[in-house]
Write a protein that holds these residues in place. Structure first.
Motif, PDB file in Angstrom:
ATOM      1  N   GLN A 152       0.186  54.713   9.347  1.00  0.00           N
ATOM      2  CA  GLN A 152       1.234  55.616   8.847  1.00  0.00           C
ATOM      3  C   GLN A 152       1.092  55.873   7.352  1.00  0.00           C
ATOM      4  OE1 GLN A 152       5.231  54.230   9.451  1.00  0.00           O
ATOM      5  NE2 GLN A 152       6.137  56.222   9.046  1.00  0.00           N
ATOM      6  N   ASN A 153       0.688  54.854   6.604  1.00  0.00           N
ATOM      7  CA  ASN A 153       0.576  55.014   5.149  1.00  0.00           C
ATOM      8  C   ASN A 153      -0.451  56.089   4.777  1.00  0.00           C
ATOM      9  OD1 ASN A 153       1.155  54.222   2.401  1.00  0.00           O
ATOM     10  ND2 ASN A 153      -0.859  53.273   2.385  1.00  0.00           N
ATOM     11  N   HIS A 154      -1.571  56.157   5.528  1.00  0.00           N
ATOM     12  CA  HIS A 154      -2.595  57.174   5.248  1.00  0.00           C
ATOM     13  C   HIS A 154      -2.025  58.576   5.421  1.00  0.00           C
ATOM     14  CE1 HIS A 154      -5.966  54.342   5.012  1.00  0.00           C
ATOM     15  NE2 HIS A 154      -5.432  53.704   6.032  1.00  0.00           N
ATOM     16  N   TYR A 155      -1.310  58.791   6.521  1.00  0.00           N
ATOM     17  CA  TYR A 155      -0.815  60.136   6.805  1.00  0.00           C
ATOM     18  C   TYR A 155       0.418  60.479   5.967  1.00  0.00           C
ATOM     19  CZ  TYR A 155      -4.153  60.521  10.589  1.00  0.00           C
ATOM     20  OH  TYR A 155      -5.310  60.608  11.299  1.00  0.00           O
ATOM     21  N   THR A 156       1.168  59.471   5.572  1.00  0.00           N
ATOM     22  CA  THR A 156       2.295  59.746   4.664  1.00  0.00           C
ATOM     23  C   THR A 156       1.775  60.276   3.328  1.00  0.00           C
ATOM     24  OG1 THR A 156       3.640  58.027   5.703  1.00  0.00           O
ATOM     25  CG2 THR A 156       4.275  58.737   3.487  1.00  0.00           C
TER      26      THR A 156
END
Length: 733
Positions: free
Chosen positions: A275-279
């Motif tokens: 999730q952190n990558h896409y956020t």
């Protein structure tokens, strides 16, 4: 003065500044010109939900006359069309690890469709899948049945969720080598291939990308020998992306441009571990956000898209709340300050909630901060996700609207009078058009009043009259380029230190006693004199201050006053003795003393007692000689020529050495005797202990049995009397 807040004085024969602050009082009392901004509606269609004629923003166009520094308000409304078409395209990662998610999408396709139907009854669903470029090293095998691919388009946008479910269920899973996937490859094709995907012209376009892995970005293709950058065009034919092995992965900038141009909302539904990558990716993409698919129902993802909040069971009518985000487009965005109320524009995450069927009204404020190259330009206000906009046709106010008097006599009949000044005909110039270009040999007034390399008449500090600059107070020079206060100021604020005149940043000193670029250097050396000597002959006088030489190596003193006099110090004597000892020792032996500095004047005497040792100027030092004796020398400073006088005694004092060596010998003997006694004592004690131990052991062994000493004699003897008769005692009685 702020030029954006000035008014123009259009009175004739005005001698003062024509432009001053709007707040200036007692100035130009009768004819002030102060242009103000204005706005009017030029297109205002009514709201409509008719397919193909949808209107959701009203009005659609303004004409704005805007002055630099002023702000103006404009109003517009947004009313979401009823049953406004929604195109939602599912882009699913079909690598092997996505089996459960793909099955969940297929199983819940009906619930997904019904959730969207709560927003509009005109819902189209589409489907595409991706894995990875079919190129080594991104995939382990390129010939097997499990061959990976960058993007495949399976279902063109359709209202049949049964077809959607069937294709999702039958789409096989694939495998790849590395964890990052070709998500951006697939996303770019979905947004660029409008006809292939089936995007409708008037619809809210949404892409839901589901994956459990991170994504490759531009430049990663080099690992597979792919260096050609992706150009943002469609290369998908018959449902297959043809250039996956020819073009690199798209850049984030290309993805953002495609999403903005087509007003596509991108939703990344991912596993929590990535999730952190896409956020972070959503921070670079307008109208996108990231969520996770950890919930048990996939329709929850769509509820997040439209912010659907409901406690009701499935198929029960729900109240839908839509998030909208404003966007502004103009080539001069950096020159403007734009705000909205309610604020759905400025900061990240500033969005407005709109309930289904509810109209929201906006008030925008726009302020032009600086001059722009064009006098006319457009500014578009958009709402994310729909391809409608509000257009503001901007007209920059850069002239005063004044009546014109043609061939005015105030302009020598060679120009028009407007706003209190003359606009001269060709060949004439001057404040009253009194100057003729042909007679003066000048082609224009401004040309001769503009400094080389500049574009402003008289450097902006004066006015041009017949080819000559007339400077305002505080400025001078041919082109009024010189500020009379442009020279360096001293601490009191005086230019040229108060000893000269400033001309174009250059000081001209008015007194021969002051020199230097800012007239701050006092030329006479009077402040540097000590008894008629400049800086005590130990420095140079610069601008009334001494620049002193360094203290010599033979001198233990370290402090110099401002006139280079070396000052005594209380703790310097021992160090001075150390510095002079080698020289004194050399002269004591009568050798060639090259180590002695030429500033050291040396006298040699048999004994220092020949001198007055009570003289406080002399300082006495002691040093050891080669024969282990001691001698003395004394020194004193001579400040008249910065030197030192030194007297060395040739006699040596050895008594102290004899006493010292005798004492050392005596102490050594005593120490040896003590050590000997201690050692003897220790040896005797050790021998006694050893004998005692042996005795005790022997005694213990002897006590273990009874022994008779053959040489033992008892201390008593018994003798018998042969004449003794025991019974005679009784007879006598």
């Amino acid at each position: 003065m702020d030029p954006n807040n000035c008014v123009w004085c259009a009175e004739d024969n005005w001698k003062d500044y024509r432009c001053k602050s709007v707040d200036t009082k007692d100035w130009c009392p009768t004819h002030r010109i102060n242009p103000t901004s204005s706005i009017n509606v030029t297109e205002d269609k009514s709201f409509s939900s008719d397919l193909g004629k949808t209107v959701q923003i009203r009005p659609q166009q303004y004409n704005v006359d805007l002055r630099i520094g002023q702000q103006i308000n404009f109003n517009f409304s947004y009313d979401a069309a009823k049953n406004y078409p929604v195109d939602i395209y599912f882009l699913i990662d079909v690598s092997n690890s996505m089996y459960e998610i793909k099955k969940r999408v297929a199983d819940q396709s009906k619930r997904i469709f019904l959730t969207l139907s709560n927003l509009t009854n005109n819902v189209y669903l589409g489907l595409g899948t991706f894995v990875e470029k079919n190129v080594l090293p991104f995939t382990s095998e390129i010939t097997s049945n499990d061959t990976a691919y960058s993007f495949k388009h399976h279902v063109k946008l359709t209202e049949s969720y049964d077809e959607f479910k069937t294709v999702v269920s039958k789409t096989p899973l694939r495998k790849n080598y590395d964890e990052p996937e070709s998500a951006l490859d697939a996303l770019a094709q979905v947004m660029a291939c409008k006809e292939e995907i089936g995007w409708r012209t008037q619809s809210r376009k949404i892409v839901v990308l589901l994956t459990d892995a991170s994504f490759h970005v531009a430049g990663d293709g080099k690992a597979g020998g792919i260096i050609k950058p992706y150009d943002g065009k469609c290369y998908t034919k018959n449902g297959v992306y043809l250039n996956e092995a020819k073009m690199d992965y798209p850049s984030v900038g290309i993805i953002n441009k495609l999403a903005r141009d087509e007003q596509i909302i991108v939703v990344f539904a991912v596993e929590s571990k990535v999730q952190n990558h896409y956020t972070k990716l959503t921070h670079a993409l307008r109208h996108s956000f990231c969520t996770t698919y950890d919930s048990s129902d996939m329709d929850e993802i769509l509820k997040n898209i439209y912010e659907v909040y409901t406690q009701l069971p499935l198929n029960t009518p729900v109240e839908i709340t839509q998030k909208i985000k404003l966007e502004v487009k103009s080539e001069y965005m950096k020159k403007m300050d734009i705000t909205f109320e309610p604020d759905c524009y400025t900061s990240e995450g500033n969005e407005c909630n709109v309930k289904k069927g509810e109209q929201i009204n906006f008030t925008g404020t726009i302020k032009l901060l600086d001059q722009v190259p064009a006098s006319n330009f457009t500014l578009d206000v958009l709402i994310g996700g729909i391809k409608e906009k509000l257009t503001l046709n901007m007209n920059v106010i850069n002239k005063c609207n004044c009546p014109t008097v043609k061939n005015s006599t105030d302009c020598s009949s060679f120009g028009n009078r407007r706003c209190g000044i003359c606009e001269c005909y060709p060949g004439r110039y001057g404040g009253e058009c009194e100057c003729t270009a042909t007679t003066s040999g000048r082609r224009s007034d401004n040309a001769t009043c503009i400094a080389p390399g500049d574009t402003t008449t008289c450097s902006g500090h004066g006015f041009c009259h017949c080819g000559t600059c007339n400077c305002r107070d505080g400025y001078n020079g041919q082109f009024c380029e010189c500020n009379v206060n442009s020279c360096k100021m001293d601490a009191s604020g005086a230019a040229c230190s108060g000893h000269g005149l400033c001309a174009c940043g250059v000081c001209t000193c008015t007194s021969s006693e002051w020199i230097g670029p800012d007239c701050s250097c006092y030329k006479p050396n009077t402040p540097c004199l000590v008894d008629g000597k400049v800086c005590n002959n130990r420095g140079t006088c610069e601008c009334g201050s001494c620049k002193c030489q360094a203290v010599e190596v033979w001198d233990a003193r370290w402090y110099q006053d401002k006139r280079c006099s070396v000052m005594p110090c209380a703790d310097c004597h021992n160090r001075q003795c150390d510095l002079l000892k080698s020289c004194a020792r050399c002269h004591h032996t009568g050798g060639e003393c090259t180590q002695c500095h030429h500033k050291i004047r040396i006298n040699v005497t048999q004994t220092l007692n020949d001198y007055n040792l009570n003289n406080t100027n002399w300082n006495i030092c002691y040093f050891d000689t080669k024969n282990i004796c001691y001698s003395r020398f004394m020194y004193r400073y001579d400040n008249s020529d910065y030197s030192i006088e030194m007297v060395v005694q040739t006699d040596s004092d050895c008594a102290q050495s004899y006493y010292m060596f005798g004492g050392i010998f005596l102490l050594t003997l005593i120490l040896i005797g003590i050590v000997t006694l201690v050692a003897w004592k220790l040896l005797v004690d050790a021998r006694d202990r050893q004998e005692y131990t042996r005795f005790k052991k022997q005694q213990e062994e002897d006590m273990s049995e009874t022994c008779v000493n053959p040489r033992f004699r008892p201390p008593t003897m018994t003798f018998n009397n042969p004449a003794f008769k025991r019974g005679s005692l009784f007879r006598n009685n």
